[in-house]
Design a protein around this motif. Structure first.
Motif, PDB file in Angstrom:
ATOM      1  N   ASP A 180      20.297  -1.752   4.498  1.00  0.00           N
ATOM      2  CA  ASP A 180      18.758  -1.321   4.932  1.00  0.00           C
ATOM      3  C   ASP A 180      18.550  -0.573   6.152  1.00  0.00           C
ATOM      4  O   ASP A 180      17.829   0.127   6.363  1.00  0.00           O
ATOM      5  CB  ASP A 180      17.750  -2.620   4.732  1.00  0.00           C
ATOM      6  CG  ASP A 180      17.730  -2.955   3.367  1.00  0.00           C
ATOM      7  OD1 ASP A 180      17.981  -1.997   2.362  1.00  0.00           O
ATOM      8  OD2 ASP A 180      17.371  -3.929   2.906  1.00  0.00           O
TER       9      ASP A 180
ATOM     10  N   TRP B 127      24.932  -6.981   1.676  1.00  0.00           N
ATOM     11  CA  TRP B 127      24.030  -5.879   1.137  1.00  0.00           C
ATOM     12  C   TRP B 127      22.833  -5.387   1.886  1.00  0.00           C
ATOM     13  O   TRP B 127      22.597  -4.238   1.855  1.00  0.00           O
ATOM     14  CB  TRP B 127      23.813  -6.252  -0.400  1.00  0.00           C
ATOM     15  CG  TRP B 127      23.052  -5.390  -1.208  1.00  0.00           C
ATOM     16  CD1 TRP B 127      21.911  -5.424  -1.672  1.00  0.00           C
ATOM     17  CD2 TRP B 127      23.754  -3.922  -2.002  1.00  0.00           C
ATOM     18  NE1 TRP B 127      21.474  -4.422  -2.521  1.00  0.00           N
ATOM     19  CE2 TRP B 127      22.440  -3.709  -2.586  1.00  0.00           C
ATOM     20  CE3 TRP B 127      24.794  -3.457  -1.926  1.00  0.00           C
ATOM     21  CZ2 TRP B 127      22.564  -2.152  -3.326  1.00  0.00           C
ATOM     22  CZ3 TRP B 127      25.256  -2.374  -2.754  1.00  0.00           C
ATOM     23  CH2 TRP B 127      23.921  -1.821  -3.522  1.00  0.00           C
ATOM     24  N   SER B 128      22.158  -6.510   2.173  1.00  0.00           N
ATOM     25  CA  SER B 128      20.855  -6.165   2.878  1.00  0.00           C
ATOM     26  C   SER B 128      21.284  -5.481   4.188  1.00  0.00           C
ATOM     27  O   SER B 128      20.214  -4.930   4.896  1.00  0.00           O
ATOM     28  CB  SER B 128      20.093  -7.555   3.096  1.00  0.00           C
ATOM     29  OG  SER B 128      20.690  -8.302   4.250  1.00  0.00           O
TER      30      SER B 128
ATOM     31  N   ASN C  34      24.642 -10.872  -0.858  1.00  0.00           N
ATOM     32  CA  ASN C  34      23.518 -10.433  -0.624  1.00  0.00           C
ATOM     33  C   ASN C  34      22.961 -10.238   0.741  1.00  0.00           C
ATOM     34  O   ASN C  34      22.287  -9.211   0.782  1.00  0.00           O
ATOM     35  CB  ASN C  34      22.596 -11.350  -1.300  1.00  0.00           C
ATOM     36  CG  ASN C  34      22.521 -11.331  -3.008  1.00  0.00           C
ATOM     37  OD1 ASN C  34      22.992 -10.683  -3.627  1.00  0.00           O
ATOM     38  ND2 ASN C  34      22.026 -12.430  -3.363  1.00  0.00           N
ATOM     39  N   PHE C  35      23.479 -10.871   1.722  1.00  0.00           N
ATOM     40  CA  PHE C  35      23.299 -10.705   3.042  1.00  0.00           C
ATOM     41  C   PHE C  35      23.888  -9.307   3.566  1.00  0.00           C
ATOM     42  O   PHE C  35      23.260  -8.564   4.236  1.00  0.00           O
ATOM     43  CB  PHE C  35      23.787 -11.833   3.760  1.00  0.00           C
ATOM     44  CG  PHE C  35      23.474 -12.005   5.367  1.00  0.00           C
ATOM     45  CD1 PHE C  35      21.905 -12.117   5.719  1.00  0.00           C
ATOM     46  CD2 PHE C  35      24.416 -11.214   6.160  1.00  0.00           C
ATOM     47  CE1 PHE C  35      21.714 -11.763   7.348  1.00  0.00           C
ATOM     48  CE2 PHE C  35      23.958 -11.069   7.667  1.00  0.00           C
ATOM     49  CZ  PHE C  35      22.733 -11.488   8.006  1.00  0.00           C
TER      50      PHE C  35
END
Length: 571
Positions: free
Chosen positions: A15, A11-12, A8-9
């Motif tokens: 941004d 993936w972030s 998730n990190f």
């Protein structure tokens, strides 16, 4: 952080790219940087020793020494690592280039195929390079925190997410996980007990259109979960440089030191000539022409025949699906050495395209007459990201169980799916674990079931016979040639498809002569063909509803419309 939190990190971090990169391009940045950071963390304990040895060693070939020092097949001799890259934001691009160039040759080759320096250039121009490196430097990806298996799972998860996000390109190299799992379970079903109960077994698997390596990974994980002592060696070939780099990285990150992933076209740059494999599986691109390698393939077919890969025939230039299948068949272990099993995903075309005597028909004939085709599973539609069409899994083997010899099992899996809450491109359906279990049961069961049928090999063959009728002159009598035979009128020529199991003359007397008594068969033009009209076998006639019921429904609908209109106009 646990694996999901790590994923998730990472993936972030995407941004940061918003606005400067399209969504479909996020993976081009995040995946290679994930690989770099993993290598960076794994090599950290030996970094100082490597730098010192690089200064002091006088031997010409330092590579074996460096590999022994790191305990891995890769190393880095640059003075930089992610931590040192943070020291100078103004020189980040030059220092990062120096760092990447300091890797061993295999890692540099992966990064070249990721086109990493082009990515770095774009990030630098967008003033994002330092920020991206900084964010990755915050993650501890050392092998003491994440072992190789966990790292592999995390990387696979990132590949899946970016592939799903990039609907425009996902179907080119990404097969839905549930389809792969189904294929692998059916492929392994007859061998589950042997794998589970044989310690130290070495198994080779091949995917000649491996994409990012999903099929190889699922097959390997499944086999090793059955028996931890099993050694699975994945082999793959991929045409697209970026997806090749992704697959190769995934194998290295998992510690698959014996794996071999090669870049190139499997047809004219076969990376595994003269090699055979225990299991093979693939999802080759649907309906892709093979014009670029046409000369090579035709030359091989003409010069090598059945000693090469394409002796059975060549499909239409517009669809190379059958070329992939013949390529796989050529790499089967001989039965006396254990044989092989193949799983391949096709659309409907390979089952029926091509007339009797055509390349496709001759390929089907060769496969079926040699008793290689074991089963075909018809899948639900709307399973793939870039197409909504119905697809099929073909299972082939040269070591059929006795009960399957001389037969093909057709499985109707069209109804075994669940609707997705949110579609992904053309993918609106998914095969749940329960659906998968039922499809595997239909493959393996002895019990009768309406969703499968076992048909004799000969059932798929037919003879295409040419029906001629006489040419008449003006007085209505047949025209006779010099040999005393009736001349045929080409405009009245017709064709009949006679099942192989049926005598053509009995068929002719029953189905043709009663309607055209002057007809005859031109037996010199008879051809044998093979096709698999899958949907015809499972078609169920739905009788039309009674017309009176339909009329009542129409009247009721008219009355509701009229009432609604009256309500609107009365306001």
């Amino acid at each position: 952080m646990n694996i999901n939190e790590q994923a998730n990190f990472i993936w972030s971090i995407a941004d940061l790219l918003r606005g400067d990169f399209k969504q479909s391009e996020y993976g081009k940045v995040i995946l290679p940087f994930t690989v770099l950071r993993r290598f960076d963390c794994v090599l950290a304990p030996s970094k100082a020793k490597i730098l010192e040895a690089n200064k002091t060693l006088t031997v010409s070939n330092k590579r074996p020494i460096f590999k022994r020092m790191t305990g891995h097949d890769y190393y880095n001799v640059s003075q930089f690592d992610f931590e040192k890259l943070m020291d100078d934001s103004n020189a980040i691009e030059a220092n990062l280039r120096d760092y990447i160039n300091g890797f061993s040759e295999d890692v540099r080759e992966i990064m070249d195929n990721f086109e990493i320096f082009g990515v770095i250039d774009r990030l630098s121009r967008a003033n994002l390079l330092y920020l991206v490196v900084q964010r990755f430097a915050e993650i501890d990806m050392s092998d003491t925190q994440i072992d190789n298996l966990e790292m592999g799972y995390m990387f696979e998860e990132l590949i899946r997410r970016f592939s799903e996000q990039s609907n425009e390109t996902a179907g080119e190299h990404f097969t839905p996980r549930e389809v792969i799992e189904l294929m692998v379970e059916v492929l392994l079903d007859p061998d589950m007990d042997e794998i589970a109960n044989t310690d130290g077994k070495v198994i080779t698997i091949l995917d000649p259109a491996c994409g990012t390596g999903g099929m190889l990974s699922v097959a390997q994980n499944k086999m090793e979960s059955l028996n931890s002592t099993t050694q699975v060696i994945p082999f793959g070939q991929e045409l697209n440089p970026e997806t090749y780099a992704t697959c190769r990285s995934d194998m290295i990150l998992k510690g698959n030191t014996n794996s071999r992933i090669v870049l190139g076209n499997s047809f004219n740059e076969d990376g595994f000539k003269s090699q055979t494999f225990d299991y093979m599986l693939s999802n080759p691109p649907f309906g892709v022409e093979w014009k670029k390698v046409e000369k090579f393939i035709k030359d091989e077919a003409a010069s090598q025949g059945y000693h090469g890969r394409f002796g059975a025939g060549l499909p239409r230039i517009s669809d190379g699906s059958f070329l992939f299948l013949q390529h796989l068949i050529s790499k089967m272990n001989p039965p006396e050495k254990g044989g092989s099993r193949i799983g391949i995903v096709f659309n409907g075309s390979p089952m029926f395209s091509g007339d009797a005597g055509s390349g496709e028909s001759e390929i089907r004939r060769w496969i079926i007459e040699n008793d290689l085709l074991e089963a075909i599973i018809g899948l639900p539609d709307q399973l793939f990201y870039n197409t909504g069409i119905t697809t099929y899994i073909w299972i082939l083997t040269n070591r059929k169980e006795n009960r399957r010899k001389g037969k093909v099992r057709l499985i109707n899996g069209a109804g075994f799916f669940e609707k997705m809450r949110k579609g992904l491109g053309n993918k609106r359906n998914m095969i749940s674990p329960e659906n998968r279990a039922e499809l595997v049961r239909l493959y393996s069961t002895y019990e009768p079931d309406e969703n499968y049928m076992d048909l004799d090999n000969e059932y798929f063959g037919y003879r295409k016979i040419v029906i001629e009728r006489p040419l008449l002159n003006e007085d209505g009598t047949p025209v006779i040639d010099r040999k005393g035979n009736r001349k045929a009128d080409a405009s009245l020529r017709d064709y009949e498809m006679v099942p192989l199991k049926e005598d053509i003359h009995e068929y002719f007397r029953r189905e043709v002569l009663p309607f055209v008594p002057d007809a005859w068969i031109d037996e010199s033009k008879t051809k044998i063909g093979y096709e698999i009209p899958f949907t015809r076998y499972f078609y169920k006639f739905t009788p039309l509803r009674d017309s009176s019921v339909i009329m009542e429904e129409i009247k009721a609908l008219e009355e509701r419309i009229q009432a609604n209109l009256m309500e609107v106009f009365s306001k």
